[in-house]
Write an enzyme that holds these catalytic residues in place. Structure first.
Site, PDB file in Angstrom:
ATOM      1  N   ASN A  44       0.814  -1.214   0.000  1.00  0.00           N
ATOM      2  CA  ASN A  44       0.000   0.000   0.000  1.00  0.00           C
ATOM      3  C   ASN A  44       0.850   1.268   0.000  1.00  0.00           C
ATOM      4  O   ASN A  44       1.985   1.249   0.467  1.00  0.00           O
ATOM      5  CB  ASN A  44      -0.914   0.006   1.237  1.00  0.00           C
ATOM      6  CG  ASN A  44      -2.147  -0.843   1.023  1.00  0.00           C
ATOM      7  OD1 ASN A  44      -2.787  -0.766  -0.005  1.00  0.00           O
ATOM      8  ND2 ASN A  44      -2.472  -1.664   2.009  1.00  0.00           N
TER       9      ASN A  44
ATOM     10  N   ARG B  68     -15.596  -7.387   1.080  1.00  0.00           N
ATOM     11  CA  ARG B  68     -16.152  -6.821   2.312  1.00  0.00           C
ATOM     12  C   ARG B  68     -17.557  -6.258   2.063  1.00  0.00           C
ATOM     13  O   ARG B  68     -18.436  -6.396   2.921  1.00  0.00           O
ATOM     14  CB  ARG B  68     -15.222  -5.733   2.840  1.00  0.00           C
ATOM     15  CG  ARG B  68     -13.914  -6.274   3.411  1.00  0.00           C
ATOM     16  CD  ARG B  68     -12.886  -5.181   3.626  1.00  0.00           C
ATOM     17  NE  ARG B  68     -11.678  -5.712   4.249  1.00  0.00           N
ATOM     18  CZ  ARG B  68     -10.484  -5.131   4.200  1.00  0.00           C
ATOM     19  NH1 ARG B  68     -10.351  -3.972   3.544  1.00  0.00           N
ATOM     20  NH2 ARG B  68      -9.439  -5.670   4.784  1.00  0.00           N
TER      21      ARG B  68
ATOM     22  N   HIS C 250      -8.148   1.908  -3.451  1.00  0.00           N
ATOM     23  CA  HIS C 250      -8.179   1.010  -2.295  1.00  0.00           C
ATOM     24  C   HIS C 250      -7.875   1.883  -1.080  1.00  0.00           C
ATOM     25  O   HIS C 250      -6.740   2.042  -0.651  1.00  0.00           O
ATOM     26  CB  HIS C 250      -7.131  -0.096  -2.427  1.00  0.00           C
ATOM     27  CG  HIS C 250      -7.001  -0.945  -1.191  1.00  0.00           C
ATOM     28  ND1 HIS C 250      -8.060  -1.599  -0.616  1.00  0.00           N
ATOM     29  CD2 HIS C 250      -5.923  -1.223  -0.406  1.00  0.00           C
ATOM     30  CE1 HIS C 250      -7.658  -2.259   0.453  1.00  0.00           C
ATOM     31  NE2 HIS C 250      -6.354  -2.034   0.601  1.00  0.00           N
TER      32      HIS C 250
END
Length: 318
Positions: free
Chosen positions: A122, A153, A177
């Site tokens: 990330n 999710r 994201h």
């Protein structure tokens, strides 16, 4: 001609080792090599995982090595990352993540690697773009995990509300994201019918569903995990292996991943989470979801945030 699937994982923290374990218990890999800047850690994890692999029927072998060991891999998974702070966003460690991949990608490519990069590090959208530029690979062979886990999710939240199996729900998170991600609710379907029809036809199951709340709850679930155990690991590992399975088994699966857009959705030169068709050669096609005007604005805003992070990124090493 190579007949065995070789995968290298760079980074042997919780995410890397969870991904490695998932690979060997699902039989997706024949030869797995672990690479870490701390070689003893990689060697110890490889020994432990190799013993776990021996309990399976797939015949996987696990070793440790350096970047040169990635040269003949089919897939290299980059998980190496700074530690996520639950009180901050994923973009807060942009500089450190850039520095990490700057030291990883060039020696792997120099070793002769000509396969597919799968990027977990990330902020994954910006880092996926950076790996693509560092490697010189086409977009088909640089795949970020993007919004694949976010989509899972979302489906889990909807499944909980409606009391149905999440496999019966089609829903995609798109864009970053991160906190700015969006969901094209007009494309969400239950049992083959649109979400608004499912709500109208099943008011007791819908329980006054609020899409914004569903999205917020899904976005916050990662930080709830981080707050309790320090990092997410199993969910992203399983999601990554779903991506790898689509490649290794040439499934032609539709999965929302981070990919460099080249005019799709009106954007170019930026990586973002959108549904794609995945097969043995990587990304085969970007799937066009028809967005409403409001959804288009939300998607554009999300990509605006990614662009802001890109602009903050350190220059590529010369």
């Amino acid at each position: 001609m190579r007949t065995r699937t070789k995968i290298a994982i760079v980074g042997t923290g919780q995410v890397g080792t969870a991904t490695a374990f998932e690979l060997i218990i699902t039989g997706l890999v024949d030869d797995l090599v672990l690479v870490d800047r701390t070689r003893q850690v990689a060697a110890s994890q490889a020994l432990d995982l190799n013993q776990a692999a021996s309990a399976q029927t797939f015949g996987s072998t696990v070793t440790s090595g350096d970047y040169a060991a990635c040269g003949d891999a089919d897939i290299v998974v980059i998980t190496a990352s700074a530690r996520l702070d639950a009180s901050a966003g994923r973009d807060t460690f942009l500089t450190s993540s850039c520095a990490i991949v700057d030291t990883i990608v060039p020696p792997i490519v120099a070793a002769g690697f000509d396969g597919i990069f799968v990027v977990i590090t990330n902020p994954v959208d910006v880092i996926t773009d950076r790996v693509m530029r560092l490697s010189g690979f086409p977009r088909e062979r640089v795949i970020g995990t993007g919004t694949a886990l976010d989509s899972l999710r979302i489906r889990l939240e909807l499944a909980r509300i409606f009391g149905v199996d999440e496999q019966s729900i089609q829903a995609y998170a798109m864009g970053e994201h991160g906190d700015s991600q969006m969901v094209p609710w007009s494309a969400v379907s239950f049992w083959g019918k649109p979400l608004d029809h499912a709500i109208e036809d099943n008011p007791q199951r819908a329980r006054g569903i609020d899409p914004d709340t569903v999205l917020d709850d899904a976005k916050q679930s990662a930080f709830q995990i981080v707050k309790g155990k320090g990092t997410t690991s199993f969910g992203i590992a399983a999601t990554t292996c779903t991506i790898i399975a689509a490649i290794v088994r040439n499934e032609h699966s539709i999965i929302p991943v981070s990919v460099r857009l080249e005019g799709e959705y009106g954007h170019r030169g930026i990586c973002a989470g959108v549904p794609v068709i995945l097969g043995v050669n990587g990304i085969q096609e970007v799937v066009n979801i028809h967005l409403s005007e409001a959804e288009r604005r939300a998607f554009d805003a999300s990509l605006g945030h990614i662009r802001q992070m890109q602009e903050k990124s350190p220059a590529l090493p010369e």
